[in-house]
Enzyme design. Structure first.
Site, PDB file in Angstrom:
ATOM      1  N   ARG A   7       4.047  19.569  -6.691  1.00  0.00           N
ATOM      2  CA  ARG A   7       5.203  18.662  -7.021  1.00  0.00           C
ATOM      3  C   ARG A   7       5.907  18.971  -8.292  1.00  0.00           C
ATOM      4  O   ARG A   7       7.158  18.726  -8.528  1.00  0.00           O
ATOM      5  CB  ARG A   7       4.816  17.098  -7.170  1.00  0.00           C
ATOM      6  CG  ARG A   7       3.561  16.680  -8.115  1.00  0.00           C
ATOM      7  CD  ARG A   7       3.386  15.405  -8.035  1.00  0.00           C
ATOM      8  NE  ARG A   7       2.052  15.036  -8.767  1.00  0.00           N
ATOM      9  CZ  ARG A   7       1.709  13.973  -9.313  1.00  0.00           C
ATOM     10  NH1 ARG A   7       2.429  12.765  -9.072  1.00  0.00           N
ATOM     11  NH2 ARG A   7       0.584  13.968  -9.890  1.00  0.00           N
ATOM     12  N   GLU A  55      14.131   2.875  -0.184  1.00  0.00           N
ATOM     13  CA  GLU A  55      14.252   4.406   0.528  1.00  0.00           C
ATOM     14  C   GLU A  55      15.667   4.364   1.316  1.00  0.00           C
ATOM     15  O   GLU A  55      16.295   5.405   1.447  1.00  0.00           O
ATOM     16  CB  GLU A  55      12.813   4.548   1.194  1.00  0.00           C
ATOM     17  CG  GLU A  55      11.703   4.804   0.526  1.00  0.00           C
ATOM     18  CD  GLU A  55      11.215   3.638  -0.232  1.00  0.00           C
ATOM     19  OE1 GLU A  55      11.567   2.422   0.335  1.00  0.00           O
ATOM     20  OE2 GLU A  55      10.200   3.885  -1.076  1.00  0.00           O
ATOM     21  N   PHE A  80       6.717   7.295   2.438  1.00  0.00           N
ATOM     22  CA  PHE A  80       7.863   6.358   2.229  1.00  0.00           C
ATOM     23  C   PHE A  80       9.099   6.863   2.744  1.00  0.00           C
ATOM     24  O   PHE A  80      10.366   5.932   2.969  1.00  0.00           O
ATOM     25  CB  PHE A  80       7.823   6.101   0.604  1.00  0.00           C
ATOM     26  CG  PHE A  80       6.439   5.448   0.097  1.00  0.00           C
ATOM     27  CD1 PHE A  80       5.437   5.071   0.846  1.00  0.00           C
ATOM     28  CD2 PHE A  80       6.390   5.630  -1.351  1.00  0.00           C
ATOM     29  CE1 PHE A  80       4.220   4.449   0.399  1.00  0.00           C
ATOM     30  CE2 PHE A  80       5.266   5.166  -1.886  1.00  0.00           C
ATOM     31  CZ  PHE A  80       4.077   4.746  -0.997  1.00  0.00           C
ATOM     32  N   HIS A 105       3.557  14.257  -1.831  1.00  0.00           N
ATOM     33  CA  HIS A 105       2.269  13.650  -1.656  1.00  0.00           C
ATOM     34  C   HIS A 105       2.003  13.607   0.039  1.00  0.00           C
ATOM     35  O   HIS A 105       1.285  12.778   0.547  1.00  0.00           O
ATOM     36  CB  HIS A 105       2.289  12.307  -2.071  1.00  0.00           C
ATOM     37  CG  HIS A 105       2.441  12.021  -3.638  1.00  0.00           C
ATOM     38  ND1 HIS A 105       3.364  12.416  -4.299  1.00  0.00           N
ATOM     39  CD2 HIS A 105       1.574  11.466  -4.507  1.00  0.00           C
ATOM     40  CE1 HIS A 105       3.087  11.971  -5.598  1.00  0.00           C
ATOM     41  NE2 HIS A 105       2.169  11.673  -5.563  1.00  0.00           N
ATOM     42  N   ASP A 113      -5.372   6.945  -2.201  1.00  0.00           N
ATOM     43  CA  ASP A 113      -4.734   5.840  -1.761  1.00  0.00           C
ATOM     44  C   ASP A 113      -4.805   5.634  -0.294  1.00  0.00           C
ATOM     45  O   ASP A 113      -4.329   4.628   0.400  1.00  0.00           O
ATOM     46  CB  ASP A 113      -2.905   5.962  -1.821  1.00  0.00           C
ATOM     47  CG  ASP A 113      -2.836   6.004  -3.514  1.00  0.00           C
ATOM     48  OD1 ASP A 113      -3.616   5.096  -4.266  1.00  0.00           O
ATOM     49  OD2 ASP A 113      -1.984   6.716  -4.149  1.00  0.00           O
ATOM     50  N   ARG A 163       1.003  17.151  -3.591  1.00  0.00           N
ATOM     51  CA  ARG A 163       0.676  16.439  -4.694  1.00  0.00           C
ATOM     52  C   ARG A 163       0.285  17.350  -5.816  1.00  0.00           C
ATOM     53  O   ARG A 163       1.040  18.135  -6.423  1.00  0.00           O
ATOM     54  CB  ARG A 163      -0.277  15.008  -4.574  1.00  0.00           C
ATOM     55  CG  ARG A 163      -0.097  14.316  -5.859  1.00  0.00           C
ATOM     56  CD  ARG A 163      -1.201  13.165  -5.518  1.00  0.00           C
ATOM     57  NE  ARG A 163      -1.354  12.282  -6.597  1.00  0.00           N
ATOM     58  CZ  ARG A 163      -2.097  12.136  -7.683  1.00  0.00           C
ATOM     59  NH1 ARG A 163      -2.996  13.121  -7.711  1.00  0.00           N
ATOM     60  NH2 ARG A 163      -1.965  11.369  -8.846  1.00  0.00           N
TER      61      ARG A 163
END
Length: 312
Positions: A7, A55, A80, A105, A113, A163
């Protein structure tokens, strides 16, 4: 570049693109820090837009900016990004607008998560959209080169980025990233391990394991999943006894499916698709998830060996 996370490499590439092109703008969904798009914001604050946790708005605003002549890069977590798929389909893909979506991610790179944050369907959903180019870099070096190269692509692009965890593999593999081109990481004549994204390092390790057993394994890396490098794929498909595809994604509709579709036109070949068939799970590390889902170098080598024995 190897010292950066994927990232961070994407963020650096965006900042550098902003230096080179005044039409580049960045839109985020309250993810400027987590996607490292803040690197762009720090250099070009007048071309950085945070629309909040929205988004669909991010996609629609990016479409409008593209229609007005800008080259927008829209960033959020890959999972997302899927919330905006309908807007992306209707407002970006159908109009063939040059919006570049960067989903960070992705895959197992966010193990902490859990399954709600682990995008394992994104390649399939973006690959099915007409006009889209789909790219899955292997590591930080390739992420930087890929993001820089997207500026020359006509039409919309989706770039799948991890990530922090990555297995350095591409820094010395080649020097210039070419969209639509595959790369030979290792040559071989018995089996071809075809892979995309993060799994390249494990595929190379698997080839080493196979060589110790007297099996000649080629490793072909396809960072561009759409369009697929059919010339490279065809050459090895005709030369080897079997093919194994490996991806950090669902086996349904992903990279393996793209290879299978190509093979349907090239000719039959024993094929095994390795990936995921269900949702992810919470774990302490990406490596733990690779082990849990059977995506280690040892697993890849064993599947290749099994397929070769069946093909004889």
């Amino acid at each position: 570049m190897e010292e950066l996370t994927p990232r961070e490499a994407a963020g650096k590439a965006l900042a550098d693109l902003g230096d080179l092109r005044k039409d580049v703008v960045v839109v985020v969904a309250d993810t400027g820090e987590t996607t490292r798009a803040r690197f762009f914001a720090e250099r070009h604050p007048d071309r950085f837009f945070n629309v909040g946790i929205a988004e669909q708005a991010m996609a629609a605003i990016s479409a409008g900016l593209a229609y007005a002549g800008f080259m927008p890069y829209a960033l959020t977590f890959a999972e997302f990004m899927l919330r905006a798929w309908e807007i992306i389909r209707n407002s970006v893909a159908r109009l063939n607008l040059p919006v570049r979506f960067i989903g960070t991610h992705a895959g197992f790179s966010d193990p902490y998560d859990g399954p709600s944050h682990q995008a394992l369907e994104d390649i399939a959903l973006f690959r099915v959209l007409p006009n889209f180019t789909v790219i899955a870099p292997a590591d930080s070096c390739e992420t930087y080169r890929a993001v820089m190269a997207t500026a020359e692509v006509r039409g919309p692009v989706y770039v799948r980025v991890g990530r922090d965890f990555h297995i350095p593999a591409t820094c010395d593999l080649y020097k210039v990233f070419e969209v639509g081109k595959g790369y030979v990481a290792a040559d071989g004549s018995d089996v071809a391990i075809m892979t995309t994204g993060q799994m390249l390092g494990y595929a190379i390790d698997a080839a080493h394991i196979l060589r110790e057993k007297g099996i000649s394994a080629a490793v072909l890396h396809f960072p561009t999943i759409k369009p697929l490098d059919l010339t490279l794929l065809s050459r090895y498909a005709r030369a080897v006894k079997a093919i194994v595809t490996v991806e950090e994604h669902m086996v349904h509709g992903g990279f393996g499916s793209a290879v299978a579709e190509a093979l349907a036109n090239i000719g039959p070949k024993p094929l095994a698709m390795m990936g995921v068939k269900t949702f992810g799970r919470t774990a302490k590390s990406p490596e733990e998830l690779y082990r849990y889902f059977g995506l280690t170098p040892e697993n890849i080598a064993a599947r290749a060996e099994e397929l070769i024995s069946l093909a004889r």
